[in-house]
Design an enzyme around this catalytic site. Structure first.
Site, PDB file in Angstrom:
ATOM      1  N   HIS A 219     -18.052 -10.359   6.443  1.00  0.00           N
ATOM      2  CA  HIS A 219     -16.747  -9.728   6.643  1.00  0.00           C
ATOM      3  C   HIS A 219     -15.964 -10.438   7.739  1.00  0.00           C
ATOM      4  O   HIS A 219     -16.504 -10.740   8.802  1.00  0.00           O
ATOM      5  CB  HIS A 219     -16.936  -8.248   7.022  1.00  0.00           C
ATOM      6  CG  HIS A 219     -15.648  -7.502   7.112  1.00  0.00           C
ATOM      7  ND1 HIS A 219     -15.287  -6.748   8.205  1.00  0.00           N
ATOM      8  CD2 HIS A 219     -14.614  -7.400   6.236  1.00  0.00           C
ATOM      9  CE1 HIS A 219     -14.092  -6.201   7.978  1.00  0.00           C
ATOM     10  NE2 HIS A 219     -13.667  -6.586   6.804  1.00  0.00           N
ATOM     11  N   HIS A 220     -14.713 -10.740   7.443  1.00  0.00           N
ATOM     12  CA  HIS A 220     -13.800 -11.358   8.403  1.00  0.00           C
ATOM     13  C   HIS A 220     -12.533 -10.530   8.506  1.00  0.00           C
ATOM     14  O   HIS A 220     -11.601 -10.731   7.729  1.00  0.00           O
ATOM     15  CB  HIS A 220     -13.394 -12.761   7.925  1.00  0.00           C
ATOM     16  CG  HIS A 220     -14.458 -13.800   8.059  1.00  0.00           C
ATOM     17  ND1 HIS A 220     -14.426 -14.981   7.345  1.00  0.00           N
ATOM     18  CD2 HIS A 220     -15.572 -13.867   8.831  1.00  0.00           C
ATOM     19  CE1 HIS A 220     -15.483 -15.728   7.676  1.00  0.00           C
ATOM     20  NE2 HIS A 220     -16.192 -15.063   8.567  1.00  0.00           N
ATOM     21  N   GLU A 221     -12.486  -9.605   9.424  1.00  0.00           N
ATOM     22  CA  GLU A 221     -11.212  -8.913   9.684  1.00  0.00           C
ATOM     23  C   GLU A 221     -10.445  -9.752  10.686  1.00  0.00           C
ATOM     24  O   GLU A 221     -10.954 -10.051  11.766  1.00  0.00           O
ATOM     25  CB  GLU A 221     -11.460  -7.500  10.228  1.00  0.00           C
ATOM     26  CG  GLU A 221     -10.193  -6.754  10.642  1.00  0.00           C
ATOM     27  CD  GLU A 221      -9.170  -6.647   9.509  1.00  0.00           C
ATOM     28  OE1 GLU A 221      -9.491  -6.011   8.495  1.00  0.00           O
ATOM     29  OE2 GLU A 221      -8.059  -7.208   9.637  1.00  0.00           O
TER      30      GLU A 221
ATOM     31  N   HIS B  17      -8.571  -8.437   1.569  1.00  0.00           N
ATOM     32  CA  HIS B  17      -7.823  -7.186   1.745  1.00  0.00           C
ATOM     33  C   HIS B  17      -6.538  -7.474   2.521  1.00  0.00           C
ATOM     34  O   HIS B  17      -6.461  -8.471   3.226  1.00  0.00           O
ATOM     35  CB  HIS B  17      -8.683  -6.148   2.456  1.00  0.00           C
ATOM     36  CG  HIS B  17      -9.611  -5.442   1.501  1.00  0.00           C
ATOM     37  ND1 HIS B  17      -9.692  -4.086   1.419  1.00  0.00           N
ATOM     38  CD2 HIS B  17     -10.465  -5.937   0.569  1.00  0.00           C
ATOM     39  CE1 HIS B  17     -10.564  -3.761   0.471  1.00  0.00           C
ATOM     40  NE2 HIS B  17     -11.055  -4.866  -0.048  1.00  0.00           N
ATOM     41  N   GLU B  18      -5.564  -6.589   2.341  1.00  0.00           N
ATOM     42  CA  GLU B  18      -4.208  -6.836   2.870  1.00  0.00           C
ATOM     43  C   GLU B  18      -3.782  -8.272   2.544  1.00  0.00           C
ATOM     44  O   GLU B  18      -3.337  -9.029   3.413  1.00  0.00           O
ATOM     45  CB  GLU B  18      -4.128  -6.581   4.392  1.00  0.00           C
ATOM     46  CG  GLU B  18      -4.494  -5.189   4.800  1.00  0.00           C
ATOM     47  CD  GLU B  18      -6.018  -4.989   4.839  1.00  0.00           C
ATOM     48  OE1 GLU B  18      -6.706  -5.890   5.286  1.00  0.00           O
ATOM     49  OE2 GLU B  18      -6.476  -3.919   4.400  1.00  0.00           O
TER      50      GLU B  18
ATOM     51  N   GLU C 153      -9.777   3.959   0.202  1.00  0.00           N
ATOM     52  CA  GLU C 153      -9.786   4.267   1.640  1.00  0.00           C
ATOM     53  C   GLU C 153      -8.721   5.296   2.019  1.00  0.00           C
ATOM     54  O   GLU C 153      -8.913   6.077   2.943  1.00  0.00           O
ATOM     55  CB  GLU C 153      -9.613   2.983   2.458  1.00  0.00           C
ATOM     56  CG  GLU C 153      -8.292   2.260   2.193  1.00  0.00           C
ATOM     57  CD  GLU C 153      -8.184   0.907   2.897  1.00  0.00           C
ATOM     58  OE1 GLU C 153      -9.214   0.353   3.305  1.00  0.00           O
ATOM     59  OE2 GLU C 153      -7.057   0.410   3.026  1.00  0.00           O
TER      60      GLU C 153
ATOM     61  N   GLU D   5       0.823  -1.214   0.000  1.00  0.00           N
ATOM     62  CA  GLU D   5       0.000   0.000   0.000  1.00  0.00           C
ATOM     63  C   GLU D   5       0.855   1.261   0.000  1.00  0.00           C
ATOM     64  O   GLU D   5       0.841   2.052   0.942  1.00  0.00           O
ATOM     65  CB  GLU D   5      -0.998  -0.053   1.156  1.00  0.00           C
ATOM     66  CG  GLU D   5      -1.947  -1.235   0.967  1.00  0.00           C
ATOM     67  CD  GLU D   5      -2.909  -1.459   2.119  1.00  0.00           C
ATOM     68  OE1 GLU D   5      -3.144  -0.513   2.883  1.00  0.00           O
ATOM     69  OE2 GLU D   5      -3.400  -2.599   2.253  1.00  0.00           O
TER      70      GLU D   5
ATOM     71  N   GLU E  10      -7.487  -6.607  -2.512  1.00  0.00           N
ATOM     72  CA  GLU E  10      -6.995  -5.238  -2.470  1.00  0.00           C
ATOM     73  C   GLU E  10      -5.541  -5.302  -2.923  1.00  0.00           C
ATOM     74  O   GLU E  10      -5.272  -5.476  -4.108  1.00  0.00           O
ATOM     75  CB  GLU E  10      -7.171  -4.702  -1.047  1.00  0.00           C
ATOM     76  CG  GLU E  10      -6.913  -3.224  -0.898  1.00  0.00           C
ATOM     77  CD  GLU E  10      -6.922  -2.818   0.561  1.00  0.00           C
ATOM     78  OE1 GLU E  10      -7.447  -1.741   0.855  1.00  0.00           O
ATOM     79  OE2 GLU E  10      -6.375  -3.550   1.409  1.00  0.00           O
TER      80      GLU E  10
END
Ligand code: NOJ
Ligand code: CA
Length: 678
Positions: A378-380, A458-459, A483, A176, A477
């Site tokens: 969603h799974h953070e 993501h990440e 963001e 990023e 991502e």
């Protein structure tokens, strides 16, 4: 959906030769323009690459160093070479295009140690008209057994200086970063894809394909314009562990005269294995909205409390909005327990089956179903991967029972801070792009597939085309997305989205989350803003490819601009054809894409900080057919900085014989829908 796999498959063995030891072996692309020579010089192994007779890579070393065993980098002989070729056309269940031609010549070089245990391996080169890939292939009887790779010697000795777009590797913020633009010799160590343009105009991009059970490769400068592979290490410093037969990912080199040649290439997908999941009609591209941007603006929270975003009531509001305007999904972040406190560093407390008390999981599943909308789970993980692996099967099962078919995962943690518990329960830390994570992501995909769930990570680890093998890996991502405009201070520069197509996007779809209409959000985040025009936000739906696209802004901001919103409602996310029409790295790009199962075409064009008027021929349209072109373009005095909202929406009749002017403002863009006129 009927899954058509191989429509034509042809493999021809051209020749197998028992070479005299150390005789160079050669292979060329089907059109003869790209050539690869493999040789063993002074007992070391080298490959070199040329394009139309001009060197692209000077002799570059190949080999490995190992822990607890001699390396495989010296005292080597070429003991065999076999050439084959392939020409097949295969079908994608979803993508930028429906069919892909896979046409190549392949050279398999066998390399054997002169002394000692006489271990051997193959290096396989596949040469296409748009570049090449090569990989190490270690057979079961190679004599290697159980190994730890401490270094992959693979070199990339670029034959000439070049202008290069790159981001640093092994830094804390993963992938990023804003891309740097420098001379090649100024790059210390970079993630791939790394893309360059030489003075003679030749474009080259290095990346990898089919990264499974191996560590991600970065390019590290060794001297001048020579780079070598640098693999992400495991916690003990060993980069990759293998036992028995294995292959490495393909090291890919895309070569094109025009920058658009890189964008129109299918090299990376062609080097991946076919679909392993069988019937994937349950994998559904589409558009979504969600409880998301409010958190990034700071007006809602993931955690519980007075501004908790994922409440039953708020989620119903989003479901109603999605149903009214024709969206397929509603992403809900912050639905589960674990967000309270410092969620960046508390990944171990995330619970993936327990909703917050103000989020009625079952009621919302039913509410969405009744309105023809799907909730997106969603799974953070905050990088606590063992905690996640322990719960993911249960969570996918719970989701599937509730009609959830897509899950966004997240690995917010500094690069190298992925937490794993070893067999003894001790915490060890892994890189986001290390071997462990390449295995982890594959485990997630396989487990999710059992529940007919698709993944948007993501990440993530970088994309290397595995969507071909696992079509439920919809997007990820893996770059600075929208963001950053909410909290990046100063966020993404206007050139960012003019660099992405030539770098990050060569690897695969990105969940960039376009479509911010309130570009200034002065009340919520007065120090930040989106540095584009409004028309450029629309162009991103065509330029930044993803089979799932978010309309990322708050519903009220769309209802305030229903005229511009119409484009987002109309644009599809699945295509039968895609063509990059023009572009230069970091400056501008224009794509035309044809909607799957329809005669509609869409065009997206964007520029960096510079205003410019491009002109494109509309010869991609069906000749003799009249089309209505609905145009969303920057107004005459639009400017991302001073006048970002100035936009003209107009309709015109066009045919394939016409050219269309694309007037782009500084930081601007343009979006067009072409529909056959009655
Ligand atoms: C970072 C992701 O990129 C973003 O989309 C998400 O909202 C947060 N992590 C929280 O999971
Ligand atoms: Ca992120």
């Amino acid at each position: 959906m009927i899954l058509r796999l191989f429509t034509l498959f042809l493999f021809v063995v051209v020749g197998t030769s028992a070479l005299l030891a150390d005789e160079p072996a050669m292979v060329s692309s089907p059109n003869g323009e790209i050539s690869v020579t493999v040789s063993a010089d002074s007992d070391r192994l080298y490959y070199e690459v040329s394009y139309k007779g001009k060197p692209v890579l000077a002799p570059s070393r190949l080999g490995f160093r190992l822990s607890e065993a001699d390396g495989f980098d010296d005292g080597l002989s070429i003991t065999g070479a076999a050439e084959t070729s392939g020409d097949e056309t295969w079908t994608l269940p979803w993508g930028e295009r429906e069919t892909v031609r896979n046409h190549f010549n392949e050279l398999k070089v066998t390399v054997t140690e002169q002394k000692g245990p006489k271990r051997y391996l193959n290096v396989i080169f596949r040469v296409f008209d748009d570049g090449l890939g090569f990989r190490y292939d270690v057979p079961a009887d190679s004599g290697f057994g159980k190994i730890g790779i401490t270094d992959e010697i693979t070199e990339f000795a670029f034959a000439e200086e070049a202008r290069v777009w790159w981001m640093p590797a092994r830094w804390w913020n993963r992938y990023e970063y804003v891309y740097n633009e420098t001379q090649l010799h100024q790059v210390p160590m970079a993630h791939t894809p790394i893309t360059m343009r030489r003075d003679d105009g030749l474009h080259i991009s290095v990346h990898e394909a089919a990264l499974t059970n191996y560590s991600g490769m970065s390019l590290e400068k060794s001297h001048a314009t020579t780079f070598k592979a640098n693999l992400a290490p495991g916690p003990d410093g060993v980069k990759v562990r293998q036992e028995g037969a294995f292959v490495t990912p393909w090291r890919t080199i895309q070569i094109a005269e025009a920058a658009t040649g890189l964008l129109n290439s299918n090299l990376i997908l062609n080097l991946n294995e076919p679909n392993k999941l069988g019937d994937v009609s349950w994998v559904q591209p589409g558009k979504y909205v969600g409880i998301w941007w409010g958190m990034h603006l700071g007006v809602e929270s993931w955690g519980s409390g007075p501004i908790h975003g994922a409440t039953t009531e708020n989620t119903k509001r989003y479901i109603d909005f999605a149903a009214k305007y024709g969206f397929d999904g509603v992403l809900v972040e912050g639905w589960n327990e674990g967000w309270d406190g410092d969620w960046f560093h508390n990944g171990d407390v995330f619970n993936f089956t327990k909703p917050y008390p103000d989020y009625d999981f079952d009621e919302l599943g039913q509410y969405a179903r009744e309105r023809g909308v799907r909730i997106i789970g969603h799974h953070e993980t905050s990088g606590s991967v063992t905690n996640y692996e322990n719960q993911m099967a249960d969570s996918f099962a719970l989701f599937a029972k509730n009609g959830i078919a897509q899950v966004k995962t997240g690995y917010v943690a500094h690069a190298g801070d992925i937490k794993r518990l070893d067999e003894d329960g001790n915490a060890v830390y892994e890189w986001h792009d290390g071997q462990f994570m390449s295995q982890h992501h594959e485990r997630v995909l396989i487990e999710a597939a059992k529940h007919k769930i698709s993944i948007n990570a993501h990440e993530p680890i970088k994309d290397t085309g595995l969507r071909r093998t696992y079509p439920n890996w919809l997007a990820r991502e893996g770059a600075r997305g929208q963001e950053y405009n909410a909290w990046g201070s100063p966020g993404n520069p206007p050139s960012h989205t003019a660099v992405l197509p030539y770098t990050r996007m060569l690897s695969g779809p990105m969940d960039f989350t376009p479509g911010i209409f309130d570009l200034l959000f002065e009340e919520a985040q007065p120090n930040d803003r989106v540095r584009t025009t409004l028309a450029k936000q629309l162009s991103l739906y065509v330029v930044i490819y993803s089979p799932i696209q978010m309309a990322a802004d708050l519903p009220e901001n769309y209802e305030a601009r229903l005229d511009a919103f119409q484009f987002i409602r109309d644009v599809p996310t699945d295509w039968s054809e895609s063509i990059a029409l023009n572009g230069e790295i970091g400056e501008y790009v224009t794509f035309a894409r044809k909607a799957k199962g329809s005669e509609d075409w869409f065009l997206g064009s964007l520029t960096n900080e510079e205003a410019r008027t491009l002109s494109v021929k509309l010869d991609f349209l069906t000749p003799g057919q009249a089309y209505k072109a609905e145009i969303y373009r920057d107004g005459p005095d639009a400017d991302w900085d001073t006048n970002p909202y100035a936009m003209v929406i107009e309709s015109r009749k066009v045919t394939a014989a016409d050219a269309l002017d694309l007037p782009l403002a500084p930081g601007g863009g343009m979006a067009v829908r072409f529909t056959p006129a009655k």
